[in-house]
Design a protein around this motif. Structure first.
Motif, PDB file in Angstrom:
ATOM      1  N   THR B 162      22.695 -26.650 -34.424  1.00  0.00           N
ATOM      2  CA  THR B 162      21.735 -25.810 -34.053  1.00  0.00           C
ATOM      3  C   THR B 162      20.553 -26.102 -35.121  1.00  0.00           C
ATOM      4  O   THR B 162      19.375 -25.867 -34.804  1.00  0.00           O
ATOM      5  N   ASN B 163      20.892 -26.238 -36.383  1.00  0.00           N
ATOM      6  CA  ASN B 163      19.637 -26.422 -37.326  1.00  0.00           C
ATOM      7  C   ASN B 163      19.098 -27.587 -37.083  1.00  0.00           C
ATOM      8  O   ASN B 163      17.693 -27.896 -37.749  1.00  0.00           O
ATOM      9  N   LEU B 164      19.273 -28.680 -36.541  1.00  0.00           N
ATOM     10  CA  LEU B 164      18.563 -29.946 -36.165  1.00  0.00           C
ATOM     11  C   LEU B 164      17.289 -29.245 -35.370  1.00  0.00           C
ATOM     12  O   LEU B 164      16.375 -29.956 -35.693  1.00  0.00           O
ATOM     13  N   PHE B 165      17.277 -28.241 -34.317  1.00  0.00           N
ATOM     14  CA  PHE B 165      16.261 -27.748 -33.894  1.00  0.00           C
ATOM     15  C   PHE B 165      15.179 -27.375 -34.898  1.00  0.00           C
ATOM     16  O   PHE B 165      13.965 -27.318 -34.473  1.00  0.00           O
ATOM     17  N   GLY B 166      15.635 -26.757 -35.909  1.00  0.00           N
ATOM     18  CA  GLY B 166      14.686 -26.239 -36.844  1.00  0.00           C
ATOM     19  C   GLY B 166      13.729 -27.397 -37.526  1.00  0.00           C
ATOM     20  O   GLY B 166      12.890 -27.169 -38.300  1.00  0.00           O
ATOM     21  N   ALA B 167      13.990 -28.664 -37.247  1.00  0.00           N
ATOM     22  CA  ALA B 167      13.292 -29.708 -37.958  1.00  0.00           C
ATOM     23  C   ALA B 167      11.731 -29.718 -37.169  1.00  0.00           C
ATOM     24  O   ALA B 167      11.046 -30.407 -37.532  1.00  0.00           O
ATOM     25  N   ILE B 171       7.391 -24.702 -33.746  1.00  0.00           N
ATOM     26  CA  ILE B 171       8.338 -24.029 -32.887  1.00  0.00           C
ATOM     27  C   ILE B 171       9.819 -23.718 -33.309  1.00  0.00           C
ATOM     28  O   ILE B 171      10.706 -23.269 -32.921  1.00  0.00           O
ATOM     29  N   GLY B 172      10.228 -24.913 -34.199  1.00  0.00           N
ATOM     30  CA  GLY B 172      11.473 -25.230 -34.570  1.00  0.00           C
ATOM     31  C   GLY B 172      12.490 -23.818 -35.178  1.00  0.00           C
ATOM     32  O   GLY B 172      13.558 -23.656 -34.283  1.00  0.00           O
ATOM     33  N   GLN B 173      11.736 -23.035 -35.822  1.00  0.00           N
ATOM     34  CA  GLN B 173      12.536 -22.044 -36.585  1.00  0.00           C
ATOM     35  C   GLN B 173      12.842 -20.996 -35.439  1.00  0.00           C
ATOM     36  O   GLN B 173      13.752 -20.301 -35.163  1.00  0.00           O
ATOM     37  N   SER B 174      11.797 -20.847 -34.321  1.00  0.00           N
ATOM     38  CA  SER B 174      11.902 -19.848 -33.332  1.00  0.00           C
ATOM     39  C   SER B 174      13.049 -20.315 -32.544  1.00  0.00           C
ATOM     40  O   SER B 174      13.733 -19.694 -31.963  1.00  0.00           O
ATOM     41  N   ILE B 175      13.132 -21.583 -32.059  1.00  0.00           N
ATOM     42  CA  ILE B 175      13.873 -22.119 -31.221  1.00  0.00           C
ATOM     43  C   ILE B 175      15.439 -21.823 -31.805  1.00  0.00           C
ATOM     44  O   ILE B 175      16.476 -21.498 -30.968  1.00  0.00           O
ATOM     45  N   LEU B 179      18.609 -19.709 -30.106  1.00  0.00           N
ATOM     46  CA  LEU B 179      19.751 -20.332 -29.703  1.00  0.00           C
ATOM     47  C   LEU B 179      20.959 -19.694 -30.469  1.00  0.00           C
ATOM     48  O   LEU B 179      21.909 -19.406 -29.690  1.00  0.00           O
ATOM     49  N   TRP B 180      20.575 -19.238 -31.666  1.00  0.00           N
ATOM     50  CA  TRP B 180      21.660 -18.410 -32.205  1.00  0.00           C
ATOM     51  C   TRP B 180      21.966 -16.916 -31.804  1.00  0.00           C
ATOM     52  O   TRP B 180      23.043 -16.269 -31.650  1.00  0.00           O
ATOM     53  N   GLY B 181      20.784 -16.376 -31.318  1.00  0.00           N
ATOM     54  CA  GLY B 181      20.926 -15.087 -30.582  1.00  0.00           C
ATOM     55  C   GLY B 181      20.714 -14.066 -32.000  1.00  0.00           C
ATOM     56  O   GLY B 181      21.615 -13.150 -32.118  1.00  0.00           O
ATOM     57  N   GLY B 182      20.277 -14.520 -33.225  1.00  0.00           N
ATOM     58  CA  GLY B 182      20.368 -13.906 -34.375  1.00  0.00           C
ATOM     59  C   GLY B 182      19.640 -14.615 -35.467  1.00  0.00           C
ATOM     60  O   GLY B 182      18.974 -15.625 -35.097  1.00  0.00           O
ATOM     61  N   PHE B 183      20.118 -14.372 -36.571  1.00  0.00           N
ATOM     62  CA  PHE B 183      19.525 -15.084 -37.793  1.00  0.00           C
ATOM     63  C   PHE B 183      20.373 -15.898 -38.255  1.00  0.00           C
ATOM     64  O   PHE B 183      20.211 -16.609 -39.491  1.00  0.00           O
ATOM     65  N   ALA B 184      21.796 -16.064 -37.952  1.00  0.00           N
ATOM     66  CA  ALA B 184      22.805 -17.008 -38.331  1.00  0.00           C
ATOM     67  C   ALA B 184      23.602 -17.218 -37.179  1.00  0.00           C
ATOM     68  O   ALA B 184      23.662 -16.675 -36.178  1.00  0.00           O
ATOM     69  N   VAL B 185      24.559 -18.280 -37.339  1.00  0.00           N
ATOM     70  CA  VAL B 185      25.564 -18.791 -36.209  1.00  0.00           C
ATOM     71  C   VAL B 185      26.529 -17.386 -36.255  1.00  0.00           C
ATOM     72  O   VAL B 185      27.201 -17.297 -37.277  1.00  0.00           O
ATOM     73  N   ASP B 186      26.712 -16.568 -35.307  1.00  0.00           N
ATOM     74  CA  ASP B 186      27.630 -15.453 -35.431  1.00  0.00           C
ATOM     75  C   ASP B 186      28.118 -15.272 -34.067  1.00  0.00           C
ATOM     76  O   ASP B 186      28.189 -16.035 -33.270  1.00  0.00           O
TER      77      ASP B 186
END
Lengths: 280, 439
Positions: B162-167, B171-175, B179-186
């Motif tokens: 999921t962090n790949l999209f952050g690259a 828009i990376g960080q928003s995507i 995807l996470w539905g939050g601020f971390a995988v949870d």
């Protein structure tokens, strides 16, 4: 033929990827001729009972087995299975074992937490109330839960056996940090602590001191209680606990393979017959 | 589904049904009477095998979902409960987890077959593209399925992917947050992955229907790549290919069963039997074997964004393949030079898979330290994957376009029947010796 080659190539790819990841410096686990190896392998009931005794008297002081209930010990394939008691909750051996453990429940009258002897339906009690307590009791290290241990370690039973019976005095030149113990089978890298000549020794540090000792556990079946025997038996027990349905699975698998072989043979003959007049 | 139908309703009910909803006609035309080239070899059986794989994953998955709990506190234990306390739960769960690997073995065989025999070329471009869509959906489904047991590899794999999209810039960080539905995988991530993991197989099934529809419009390609010209070139799908596919399926199931019953965890990673712990990162985070080639491409590039783009580009290039290959000859059987490049391409894919499972700094040849060029150690996995990545893209973007224009192909047979009739073994009517050895 081509199909087969591809399948083999694909699997080769998969297998090349898998074990390669254990790219540490630790020694390869010693391989044991386990009774449960291979497609026809079965657990050795007496070995499972001895292994359970080692777990109960040595490991259980620190290591939990949250997914195990006492009834599992008496289920089909378990160490104390008795065909007279198809319902493991009725098994007297299991009842006796469970009674020796205490478990807590809520008193419905007062709401207080009270202690009572366990029954076969209860889970193995965790030696610590929570993770912090477990760490506090073990110098900051968390003793891993044993429920799936054999599946969760590269090398499975061989690894557990090798680690437990493989403690050795650290080679001269290795500065072992306090509270840590050197084990050549432990995953890790000790090169930062190596002051000797040449390559650092294989293995890593483990927070658990050597636990097994000759005659530390008295086996009920007069098996000689050596470190090697205890390590073997407890590794077998933990493998059973990780895969309690292994025997059922393998027996089912042999039948499935025979069925599929016959089916494939019949389909091949049908194929030859149906296509016999088609030049292709 | 197209063209002339030979279906004749026999009973009164069939006539009644045929006038209202010709579903029996559809089944007859697509599964019984469908004219199929008679020279299809075993590489063409993977379509049927894949249909079976999808069916197995759907059925076992639906049963697993009856027992699985999509919650970070209960997911791991609920899977172990399936393995221990649900009747035949071990069978259903191991079929599902190994089934994913079997699905990918079959899909890779199917794709390489399409590449080799030019099955993507006109008029089958859409058929090929629909196949690529299925493959993309399969990858997404498999990835989310691997997260569900909530073991160490599940969790940390989900974090990495999921962090790949952050690259992506801006828009990376928003995507990623979306995807996470939050601020971390949870827990929110696990829940949505479960929901999507249940949804996507049905999307795959939908695209499979389009894929088969497109197949039945153009008809099968065949190892010669030559169009079907007359009825002499074809046999009805049933019983000729139902029995041949059936035999291949039985062999495939033997391999499948060998894994499920005797080595169910060989294709997985032991770390996934350790419950997820966000505070402890595994020594090496690796995806499942079927993603390793793409993982190697990702890591071959020092820049994260470029690596991500190249990894997705490796799949995107498949979508435009029908227009990259300029040759008028379909089958590589008649393109000896390109065929050689194709086999190197297969090796490059295997090498990428191999590199993806190793550490980038591992030596390719252990102990050899003299392959230093400036500050690059060419004897390392990362450099090997760079060479293989370069070849992967060169095959599609340079070799195929150029070869089609410059290569001198061998002469193709005039029809499917022609090479068949020239076989000496085909002359006497009757059971031919080992027909499976021939195309």
């Amino acid at each position: 033929m081509l199909r087969k080659c591809l399948a083999i190539a694909a699997l080769g790819l998969a297998l090349a990827g898998g074990p390669a990841l254990a790219a540490g410096s630790q020694k390869e686990p010693r391989t044991v001729e386990w009774s449960f190896n291979g497609p026809f392998g079965k657990f050795d009931r007496a070995q499972l009972q001895r292994g359970f005794k080692v777990y109960r008297e040595v490991c259980a002081a620190c290591h939990s087995m949250d997914l195990m209930s006492f009834r599992n010990l008496g289920q089909k394939g378990g160490p104390f299975y008795d065909p007279k008691y198809p319902n493991p909750n009725d098994n007297p051996d299991v009842k006796t074992i469970a009674k020796d453990f205490e478990t807590s429940e809520i008193d419905q009258e007062t709401g207080d937490i009270v202690k009572r002897p366990a029954t076969p339906a209860d889970r193995f009690p965790n030696p610590y109330p929570n993770e912090a307590a477990a760490r506090a009791g073990n110098g900051g290290a968390l003793p891993p839960d044993f429920s799936t241990l054999s599946k969760a370690r590269m090398g499975g039973a061989d690894y557990i056996y090798s680690l437990l019976s493989g403690y050795s005095t650290p080679p001269a030149g290795l500065e072992v940090p306090s509270g840590q113990y050197y084990n050549p089978y432990m995953l890790g890298d000790v090169s930062a602590f190596w002051k000797g000549k040449g390559h650092a020794p294989p293995g890593g540090f483990i927070a658990m001191p050597p636990q097994l000792a000759a005659d530390k556990v008295t086996f009920d079946d007069d098996t000689k209680s050596t470190i090697d025997q205890q390590a073997r038996d407890v590794a077998a027990f933990l493998t059973w606990a990780s895969e309690p349905k292994m025997e059922e699975r393998k027996a089912f698998g042999v039948g499935a393979m025979i069925y599929l072989l016959i089916l494939a043979g019949l389909l091949y003959m049908s194929y030859k017959r149906i296509w016999r007049n088609v030049a292709h | 589904m197209s063209g002339h139908s030979n279906y004749i309703p026999k009973t009164g009910f069939e006539r009644w049904l045929d006038a209202r909803l010709p579903i029996a006609r559809l089944a007859y035309d697509s599964l019984v009477d469908f004219p199929t080239p008679k020279n299809l070899n075993y590489w063409y059986t993977f379509g049927g095998i894949l249909a079976l794989c999808l069916g197995i994953q759907l059925v076992t998955g639906i049963v697993l979902a009856m027992h699985y709990v999509p919650h970070v506190d209960h997911a791991f234990a609920s899977i172990e409960r399936i393995m221990r306390d649900v009747n035949y739960g071990w069978l259903i769960r191991y079929m599902h987890s190994n089934g994913a690997s079997m699905f990918f073995i079959a899909v890779y065989a199917h794709m390489f077959r399409g590449l080799y025999y030019g099955s993507y070329k006109a008029p089958r471009e859409l058929l090929w593209i629909l196949g690529c869509v299925i493959y993309l959906l399969m990858m997404a489904t498999a990835f989310m399925g691997y997260v569900l047991p909530w073991g160490q590899m599940s969790f940390h794999g989900a974090v990495v992917i999921t962090n790949l999209f952050g690259a992506l810039p801006l828009i990376g960080q928003s995507i990623t947050t979306w995807l996470w539905g939050g601020f971390a995988v949870d827990n929110a991530t696990l829940n949505r992955f479960f929901s999507l993991h249940y949804l996507m197989p049905f999307m795959i099934a939908g695209v499979v229907i389009l894929h088969v529809w497109a197949l039945h419009v153009t008809g099968n390609n065949n190892p010669t790549g030559v169009h079907v010209q007359s009825k002499a070139d074809t046999v009805p799908f049933h019983p000729y290919y139902t029995v041949k596919d059936g035999f291949a399926i039985a062999l495939f199931m033997l391999m499948f069963a060998a894994f499920v019953f005797f080595s169910p965890n060989a294709l997985g990673h032991p770390d996934n039997y350790i419950p997820a712990n966000p505070l402890v990162t595994p020594a090496h985070i690796v995806p499942e074997w079927y993603f390793l080639p793409f993982y190697a491409i990702l890591r071959a590039v020092p820049d994260k964004l470029m690596g991500v783009l190249l990894m997705f580009g490796a799949i995107a290039v498949l979508f435009i393949l029908p227009w990259l290959d300029t040759s008028r000859v379909r089958s590589l059987r008649y393109r000896p030079t390109t065929r050689m490049y194709f086999f190197i391409f297969v090796v490059a894919c295997l090498v990428l898979g191999f590199c993806g499972g190793r550490l980038p700094d591992d030596y390719v040849i252990p102990g050899l330290k003299s392959f230093q060029l400036l500050d690059a150690d060419l004897n390392s996995m990362v450099w090997l994957s760079r060479f293989a990545t370069a070849y992967y893209f060169a095959y599609f973007l340079i070799i195929l376009p150029v070869m089609g224009l410059t290569e001198n192909p061998l002469s193709q047979p005039k029809s499917i029947s022609e090479p068949v009739l020239s076989h000496s073994a085909a002359l006497p009517v009757g059971a031919a010796a080992s027909p499976e050895k021939r195309g």
